[in-house]
Design an enzyme around this catalytic site. Structure first.
Site, PDB file in Angstrom:
ATOM      1  N   ASP A  59      17.191 -51.794 -14.574  1.00 50.31           N
ATOM      2  CA  ASP A  59      15.781 -51.749 -14.118  1.00 50.31           C
ATOM      3  C   ASP A  59      15.798 -53.021 -12.747  1.00 50.31           C
ATOM      4  OD1 ASP A  59      14.515 -49.869 -15.166  1.00 50.31           O
ATOM      5  OD2 ASP A  59      13.758 -51.279 -16.927  1.00 50.31           O
ATOM      6  N   TYR A 114       4.297 -45.291 -11.360  1.00 50.14           N
ATOM      7  CA  TYR A 114       4.581 -44.107 -10.492  1.00 50.14           C
ATOM      8  C   TYR A 114       3.872 -42.880 -11.135  1.00 50.14           C
ATOM      9  CZ  TYR A 114       8.186 -43.362 -14.068  1.00 50.14           C
ATOM     10  OH  TYR A 114       8.830 -43.434 -15.258  1.00 50.14           O
ATOM     11  N   GLY A 143       2.209 -59.281 -15.158  1.00 51.67           N
ATOM     12  CA  GLY A 143       3.002 -58.674 -16.336  1.00 51.67           C
ATOM     13  C   GLY A 143       4.227 -59.154 -16.500  1.00 51.67           C
ATOM     14  N   LYS A 164      13.525 -50.393 -25.329  1.00 53.07           N
ATOM     15  CA  LYS A 164      14.281 -51.294 -24.424  1.00 53.07           C
ATOM     16  C   LYS A 164      14.843 -52.606 -25.165  1.00 53.07           C
ATOM     17  CE  LYS A 164      12.933 -49.362 -19.967  1.00 53.07           C
ATOM     18  NZ  LYS A 164      12.292 -49.794 -18.655  1.00 53.07           N
ATOM     19  N   SER A 174       8.826 -38.008 -19.140  1.00 54.77           N
ATOM     20  CA  SER A 174       9.985 -38.409 -18.486  1.00 54.77           C
ATOM     21  C   SER A 174      10.366 -37.629 -17.425  1.00 54.77           C
ATOM     22  CB  SER A 174      11.063 -38.695 -19.443  1.00 54.77           C
ATOM     23  OG  SER A 174      12.187 -39.201 -18.818  1.00 54.77           O
ATOM     24  N   LEU A 175      10.475 -38.201 -15.839  1.00 49.01           N
ATOM     25  CA  LEU A 175      11.207 -37.591 -14.910  1.00 49.01           C
ATOM     26  C   LEU A 175      12.531 -37.641 -14.796  1.00 49.01           C
ATOM     27  CD1 LEU A 175       8.343 -38.659 -12.310  1.00 49.01           C
ATOM     28  CD2 LEU A 175       8.447 -36.525 -13.556  1.00 49.01           C
TER      29      LEU A 175
HETATM   30  P1  NAP Z   1       5.875 -53.284 -21.902  1.00 46.09           P
HETATM   31  O1  NAP Z   1       7.124 -54.155 -22.346  1.00 46.09           O
HETATM   32  O2  NAP Z   1       5.105 -52.722 -23.109  1.00 46.09           O
HETATM   33  O3  NAP Z   1       4.857 -54.375 -21.105  1.00 46.09           O
HETATM   34  C1  NAP Z   1       3.516 -54.239 -20.962  1.00 46.09           C
HETATM   35  C2  NAP Z   1       3.013 -55.410 -19.920  1.00 46.09           C
HETATM   36  O4  NAP Z   1       1.931 -55.127 -19.796  1.00 46.09           O
HETATM   37  C3  NAP Z   1       2.903 -56.785 -20.949  1.00 46.09           C
HETATM   38  O5  NAP Z   1       3.110 -57.925 -19.813  1.00 46.09           O
HETATM   39  C4  NAP Z   1       1.469 -56.804 -21.368  1.00 46.09           C
HETATM   40  O6  NAP Z   1       0.971 -58.103 -21.400  1.00 46.09           O
HETATM   41  C5  NAP Z   1       0.716 -55.963 -20.287  1.00 46.09           C
HETATM   42  N1  NAP Z   1      -0.296 -55.509 -20.541  1.00 46.09           N
HETATM   43  C6  NAP Z   1      -0.765 -54.481 -21.479  1.00 46.09           C
HETATM   44  N2  NAP Z   1      -1.940 -54.042 -21.384  1.00 46.09           N
HETATM   45  C7  NAP Z   1      -2.579 -55.129 -20.570  1.00 46.09           C
HETATM   46  C8  NAP Z   1      -3.906 -55.263 -20.265  1.00 46.09           C
HETATM   47  N3  NAP Z   1      -4.828 -54.392 -20.560  1.00 46.09           N
HETATM   48  N4  NAP Z   1      -4.079 -56.276 -19.613  1.00 46.09           N
HETATM   49  C9  NAP Z   1      -3.175 -57.044 -18.919  1.00 46.09           C
HETATM   50  N5  NAP Z   1      -1.719 -57.096 -19.343  1.00 46.09           N
HETATM   51  C10 NAP Z   1      -1.689 -55.878 -20.072  1.00 46.09           C
HETATM   52  O7  NAP Z   1       5.970 -52.154 -20.985  1.00 46.09           O
HETATM   53  P2  NAP Z   1       7.103 -51.906 -19.769  1.00 46.09           P
HETATM   54  O8  NAP Z   1       8.159 -51.057 -20.304  1.00 46.09           O
HETATM   55  O9  NAP Z   1       7.220 -53.101 -19.090  1.00 46.09           O
HETATM   56  O10 NAP Z   1       6.066 -51.115 -18.682  1.00 46.09           O
HETATM   57  C11 NAP Z   1       5.213 -51.638 -18.238  1.00 46.09           C
HETATM   58  C12 NAP Z   1       4.947 -51.007 -16.814  1.00 46.09           C
HETATM   59  O11 NAP Z   1       6.106 -50.891 -15.817  1.00 46.09           O
HETATM   60  C13 NAP Z   1       4.482 -49.432 -17.009  1.00 46.09           C
HETATM   61  O12 NAP Z   1       3.482 -49.562 -16.394  1.00 46.09           O
HETATM   62  C14 NAP Z   1       5.706 -48.734 -16.641  1.00 46.09           C
HETATM   63  O13 NAP Z   1       5.273 -47.523 -16.059  1.00 46.09           O
HETATM   64  C15 NAP Z   1       6.257 -49.551 -15.552  1.00 46.09           C
HETATM   65  N6  NAP Z   1       7.758 -49.174 -15.358  1.00 46.09           N
HETATM   66  C16 NAP Z   1       8.363 -48.789 -14.258  1.00 46.09           C
HETATM   67  C17 NAP Z   1       9.528 -48.292 -14.199  1.00 46.09           C
HETATM   68  C18 NAP Z   1      10.060 -47.843 -12.859  1.00 46.09           C
HETATM   69  O14 NAP Z   1      11.103 -47.627 -12.721  1.00 46.09           O
HETATM   70  N7  NAP Z   1       9.355 -47.682 -11.767  1.00 46.09           N
HETATM   71  C19 NAP Z   1      10.432 -48.789 -15.017  1.00 46.09           C
HETATM   72  C20 NAP Z   1       9.856 -49.353 -16.137  1.00 46.09           C
HETATM   73  C21 NAP Z   1       8.675 -49.646 -16.454  1.00 46.09           C
HETATM   74  P3  NAP Z   1       1.220 -58.756 -22.990  1.00 46.09           P
HETATM   75  O15 NAP Z   1       2.598 -59.598 -22.880  1.00 46.09           O
HETATM   76  O16 NAP Z   1       0.201 -59.819 -23.117  1.00 46.09           O
HETATM   77  O17 NAP Z   1       1.119 -57.753 -24.024  1.00 46.09           O
END
Ligand code: NAP
Length: 306
Positions: free
Chosen positions: A133, A256, A158, A97, A46-47
């Site tokens: 977010d 990121y 996603g 979350k 975590s950053l």
């Molecule tokens: P999450 O709730 O676990 O959701 C994961 C998503 O990815 C779901 O839509 C899942 O699809 C999909 N997925 C997982 N593996 C996959 C694969 N092999 N092929 C295709 N789709 C796949 O996770 P999250 O918390 O939303 O985080 C998701 C991303 O957002 C992460 O990369 C994270 O770094 C980024 N993020 C960034 C910020 C920011 O501030 N920049 C904040 C939050 C998150 P299914 O529904 O089919 O499982």
């Protein structure tokens, strides 16, 4: 960095003796209790502490923000103990979350529709759940791609996941003229679409995360947002087949993690303007800071610290 604790990771068990543990921290050799934290599992990456501690220091707050490793089983206890341990708030990251919803006393309407909270504020012993977010994403898109989100036709890859759902709901709240949500598990995108239509009267088109459906959607959108877990490793493939992006597209990748994701490389090859998720991390953090401290966040200090 003036924080002597910066490499320490606490555990939920530390709440049991929080009176000692969280007050033992020091900043430039002065005691400086922890009053803010991020809960997650894993949490080492975590950053957020570096961003928030820089802000707290510059605004002369005599407390700090720490990382706490909290497992799914420990989440309920850790949240229940927050107030007594002297905390004014926490951020939540993977995998908490959604699960945290059941432990808070109040939740904003937007966060309820988004189905997740990333920020909790403790007020008079009560826990208030927020999701920064989605609003953070709006500011991030404006500052990195110079796009007003409300004017964009958007494809969210996603969109059924936690971050993707928050972004999809935010796009609906902003009034984006067209919204496609692509998800590996189509059912999650369909449920989101039904809920958004029922609550906001806005149309979200759910599609499968497969080449034919993506090709069709890419012809009519201009902004593509990536929010799957793919891309956290540089070797991860892009969810979009090669050759479908054009220079008229804008790409925002919420990932990121250092290097360039395959999607960002595709955008560059196509001449499409693009940005990674660092700006969203910054902006969701700044909004959380303002909820906790009730004062403007020193965004440039936080940006520099990241
Ligand atoms: P999450 O709730 O676990 O959701 C994961 C998503 O990815 C779901 O839509 C899942 O699809 C999909 N997925 C997982 N593996 C996959 C694969 N092999 N092929 C295709 N789709 C796949 O996770 P999250 O918390 O939303 O985080 C998701 C991303 O957002 C992460 O990369 C994270 O770094 C980024 N993020 C960034 C910020 C920011 O501030 N920049 C904040 C939050 C998150 P299914 O529904 O089919 O499982």
């Amino acid at each position: 960095m003036a924080y002597s604790e910066k490499s320490v990771i606490y555990s939920a068990a530390d709440f049991a003796n929080s009176g000692q543990v969280f007050r033992e921290l020091s900043r430039e050799d002065k005691p400086c209790p922890a009053r803010l934290a991020v809960f997650g599992d894993p949490i080492a990456h975590s950053l957020s502490p570096q961003m928030h501690n820089a802000a707290l220091e510059v605004q002369a707050h005599e407390f700090q923000y720490v990382r706490i490793l909290v497992t799914t089983e420990e989440l309920g206890h850790a949240l229940t103990d927050l107030s007594e341990a002297g905390f004014i708030g926490v951020n939540l990251t993977i995998p908490h979350k959604q699960a945290a919803l059941e432990f808070v006393d109040e939740i904003t309407d937007q966060a309820r529709l988004m189905g997740s909270i990333n920020t909790i504020a403790v007020t008079d012993g009560k826990l208030q759940g927020h999701n920064t977010d989605g609003p953070g994403f709006v500011i991030a898109v404006q500052e990195t791609l110079q796009l007003k989100l409300s004017d964009q036709r958007v494809l969210i890859l996603g969109g059924g996941g936690g971050a993707g759902r928050a972004i999809s709901v935010q796009c609906a709240l902003e009034g984006c003229p067209q919204i496609y949500v692509a998800n590996r598990t189509l059912e999650k995108a369909e449920i989101l679409s039904e809920q958004v239509e029922e609550s906001l009267g806005k149309i979200i088109t759910p599609i499968s995360l497969v080449p034919e459906a993506l090709e069709n959607a890419l012809e009519s959108v201009n902004l593509i947002v990536h929010a799957t877990s793919l891309g956290m490793k540089e070797s991860d493939p892009s969810p979009i087949p090669d050759g479908l992006l054009t220079r008229n597209h804008f790409v925002y990748d919420t990932v990121y993690s250092g290097g360039k994701s395959a999607l960002i490389r595709q955008a560059e090859a196509a001449g499409a303007k693009n940005a990674n998720g660092l700006s969203m991390l910054l902006q969701q953090g700044a909004l959380a800071y303002e909820i906790w401290l009730k004062e403007p966040a020193p965004v440039e200090v936080m940006r520099k610290a990241l």
